[in-house]
Write a protein that holds these residues in place. Structure first.
Motif, mmCIF file in Angstrom:
data_model
loop_
_atom_site.group_PDB
_atom_site.id
_atom_site.type_symbol
_atom_site.label_atom_id
_atom_site.label_comp_id
_atom_site.label_asym_id
_atom_site.label_seq_id
_atom_site.Cartn_x
_atom_site.Cartn_y
_atom_site.Cartn_z
ATOM 1 N N ILE A 119 4.178 4.727 -8.567
ATOM 2 C CA ILE A 119 4.723 4.147 -7.341
ATOM 3 C C ILE A 119 3.655 4.100 -6.257
ATOM 4 C CG2 ILE A 119 6.418 4.459 -5.500
ATOM 5 C CD1 ILE A 119 8.280 5.707 -7.569
ATOM 6 N N ALA A 120 2.896 5.200 -6.118
ATOM 7 C CA ALA A 120 1.822 5.237 -5.125
ATOM 8 C C ALA A 120 0.751 4.192 -5.432
ATOM 9 C CB ALA A 120 1.202 6.628 -5.069
ATOM 10 N N LEU A 121 0.393 4.052 -6.696
ATOM 11 C CA LEU A 121 -0.597 3.042 -7.075
ATOM 12 C C LEU A 121 -0.078 1.630 -6.813
ATOM 13 C CD1 LEU A 121 -1.986 4.545 -10.411
ATOM 14 C CD2 LEU A 121 -3.080 4.520 -8.162
ATOM 15 N N PHE A 122 1.216 1.437 -7.032
ATOM 16 C CA PHE A 122 1.799 0.117 -6.740
ATOM 17 C C PHE A 122 1.714 -0.199 -5.248
ATOM 18 C CE2 PHE A 122 5.486 -2.374 -5.353
ATOM 19 C CZ PHE A 122 5.258 -3.552 -6.067
ATOM 20 N N ILE A 123 1.978 0.798 -4.405
ATOM 21 C CA ILE A 123 1.858 0.583 -2.952
ATOM 22 C C ILE A 123 0.427 0.211 -2.589
ATOM 23 C CG2 ILE A 123 1.996 1.728 -0.706
ATOM 24 C CD1 ILE A 123 4.300 3.404 -1.837
ATOM 25 N N SER A 129 -3.394 -6.516 -1.929
ATOM 26 C CA SER A 129 -3.405 -7.855 -2.509
ATOM 27 C C SER A 129 -2.977 -8.937 -1.525
ATOM 28 C CB SER A 129 -2.486 -7.895 -3.738
ATOM 29 O OG SER A 129 -1.152 -7.598 -3.371
ATOM 30 N N ILE A 130 -2.368 -8.564 -0.403
ATOM 31 C CA ILE A 130 -1.899 -9.530 0.589
ATOM 32 C C ILE A 130 -2.851 -9.507 1.775
ATOM 33 C CG2 ILE A 130 0.012 -10.227 2.068
ATOM 34 C CD1 ILE A 130 1.898 -8.830 0.163
ATOM 35 N N ASN A 131 -3.407 -10.650 2.099
ATOM 36 C CA ASN A 131 -4.354 -10.750 3.207
ATOM 37 C C ASN A 131 -3.663 -10.491 4.536
ATOM 38 O OD1 ASN A 131 -5.991 -12.566 5.330
ATOM 39 N ND2 ASN A 131 -7.359 -11.972 3.669
ATOM 40 N N SER A 132 -4.442 -10.033 5.505
ATOM 41 C CA SER A 132 -3.870 -9.719 6.815
ATOM 42 C C SER A 132 -3.262 -10.942 7.487
ATOM 43 C CB SER A 132 -4.950 -9.103 7.718
ATOM 44 O OG SER A 132 -6.056 -9.974 7.843
ATOM 45 N N LEU A 133 -3.816 -12.132 7.249
ATOM 46 C CA LEU A 133 -3.231 -13.351 7.811
ATOM 47 C C LEU A 133 -1.842 -13.612 7.238
ATOM 48 C CD1 LEU A 133 -6.220 -15.867 8.005
ATOM 49 C CD2 LEU A 133 -4.852 -15.019 9.915
ATOM 50 N N GLY A 160 -3.718 0.084 1.615
ATOM 51 C CA GLY A 160 -4.260 0.122 0.258
ATOM 52 C C GLY A 160 -5.739 0.423 0.220
ATOM 53 N N PHE A 161 -6.499 -0.164 1.163
ATOM 54 C CA PHE A 161 -7.943 0.067 1.216
ATOM 55 C C PHE A 161 -8.240 1.543 1.443
ATOM 56 C CE2 PHE A 161 -11.886 0.517 3.534
ATOM 57 C CZ PHE A 161 -12.767 -0.333 2.878
ATOM 58 N N CYS A 162 -7.630 2.119 2.476
ATOM 59 C CA CYS A 162 -7.905 3.517 2.817
ATOM 60 C C CYS A 162 -7.388 4.456 1.730
ATOM 61 C CB CYS A 162 -7.266 3.857 4.161
ATOM 62 S SG CYS A 162 -7.916 2.921 5.564
ATOM 63 N N ALA A 163 -6.181 4.192 1.224
ATOM 64 C CA ALA A 163 -5.604 5.085 0.224
ATOM 65 C C ALA A 163 -6.394 5.056 -1.077
ATOM 66 C CB ALA A 163 -4.152 4.697 -0.030
ATOM 67 N N LYS A 164 -6.881 3.891 -1.470
ATOM 68 C CA LYS A 164 -7.638 3.801 -2.719
ATOM 69 C C LYS A 164 -8.923 4.615 -2.638
ATOM 70 C CE LYS A 164 -10.072 0.561 -5.738
ATOM 71 N NZ LYS A 164 -9.632 1.255 -6.972
ATOM 72 N N LEU A 165 -9.704 4.412 -1.582
ATOM 73 C CA LEU A 165 -10.959 5.157 -1.446
ATOM 74 C C LEU A 165 -10.705 6.649 -1.274
ATOM 75 C CD1 LEU A 165 -13.030 2.771 0.848
ATOM 76 C CD2 LEU A 165 -13.095 2.970 -1.631
ATOM 77 N N LEU A 166 -9.622 6.976 -0.579
ATOM 78 C CA LEU A 166 -9.350 8.395 -0.336
ATOM 79 C C LEU A 166 -8.876 9.103 -1.599
ATOM 80 C CD1 LEU A 166 -9.378 10.544 1.827
ATOM 81 C CD2 LEU A 166 -7.012 9.944 2.392
ATOM 82 N N TYR A 167 -8.022 8.461 -2.389
ATOM 83 C CA TYR A 167 -7.558 9.153 -3.599
ATOM 84 C C TYR A 167 -8.687 9.284 -4.624
ATOM 85 C CZ TYR A 167 -6.812 5.588 -7.327
ATOM 86 O OH TYR A 167 -6.963 4.660 -8.333
#
Length: 272
Positions: A119-123, A129-133, A160-167
């Motif tokens: 679930i965490a990986l899905f988040i 995957s969705i751009n800020s625009l 997602g960016f922060c969580a991926k690098l942090l995990y």
């Protein structure tokens, strides 16, 4: 084809055999064929008259856009401040949400590798995957235009960016420190506070500053879809063909990004 021969001229080694060479050339030909097919599709969908006329149009717009309308600067301070607040508060909100997601996604800290970690990986994947625009477009439609929609768009995009690098940083910690604290009878939360958090703090600080630097760039254009900030002034100037104002706004955006990059580099250097 690289080939080695002995003194009598007999072949003793070669890089590829005949079948491998033919397969390699077949792959090259297939790649060229796909490229030509894609180029043909693009060419058919392109109005080449406008492409050939682009240099003249660019020169005309450039002539009307210079010099910048410096008197318009008084109207940019507020939107520029909104843009910086959007990037900063959005980054802070993203970090608040990304930290628990990162701990739930890391193999060595997740309570359940079977249920909670996926679930965490899905988040993480979904928010990245969705751009800020796109986030801004959705949020403007839901909560209305303004800086708050842009702030949330920056935050959701950054989770997602922060969580991926942090995990990934959590999974790379030295386990011996965790084992030493665990051997003292410390609870799970004490192990996390004294064995894991101190090891990931440099990575956490670097990730935070790096993402803030990226968010400054992204927040400057969210106004194009109604999310406030200096991008809203850019959209307004483009709609009215006020090219001198557009030039000034682009200069201000460039200056803001350069200053943000400088501050980010200084902070990362001081931390790391």
């Amino acid at each position: 084809m690289p080939v080695s021969q002995n003194a009598s001229g007999a072949k003793i080694w070669q890089l590829r055999n005949r079948n491998q060479t033919l397969a390699r050339w077949a792959a090259y030909l297939a790649g060229v064929a796909v490229f030509m097919w894609c180029w043909q599709r693009i060419s058919d969908a392109t109005t080449w008259f406008f492409v050939w006329d682009a240099p003249r149009i660019a020169a005309d717009i450039g002539g009307r856009a210079w010099p910048p309308r410096w008197s318009y600067m008084d109207k940019l301070w507020g939107p520029l401040w909104d843009t910086l607040n959007m990037a900063t508060l959005g980054t802070l909100l993203a970090l608040v949400m990304a930290v628990p997601v990162a701990f739930l996604a890391a193999r060595n800290t997740t309570p359940s590798a079977t249920f909670i970690r996926p679930i965490a990986l899905f988040i993480i994947v979904a928010t990245r995957s969705i751009n800020s625009l796109i986030w801004a477009l959705l949020l403007v439609a839901v909560i209305g235009p303004g800086v708050f929609a842009g702030l949330l768009a920056i935050a959701f995009r950054s989770i997602g960016f922060c969580a991926k690098l942090l995990y990934e940083a959590i999974e790379e910690i030295d386990p011996t420190q965790v084992e030493a604290i665990t051997a003292t009878g410390a609870s799970r939360w004490q192990v996390m506070a004294y064995g894991i958090v101190p090891q990931i703090m440099p990575a956490f600080a670097g990730i935070s500053v790096f993402r803030w630097d990226i968010n400054i760039r992204e927040s400057t254009v969210l106004g194009l879809v109604g999310a406030g900030g200096i991008g809203l002034q850019l959209q307004s100037s483009l709609n009215t063909l006020a090219w001198p104002q557009v030039t000034l706004i682009l200069i201000v955006i460039l200056a803001a990004v350069v200053i943000g990059e400088w501050v980010s580099a200084k902070v990362r250097g001081a931390i790391i």
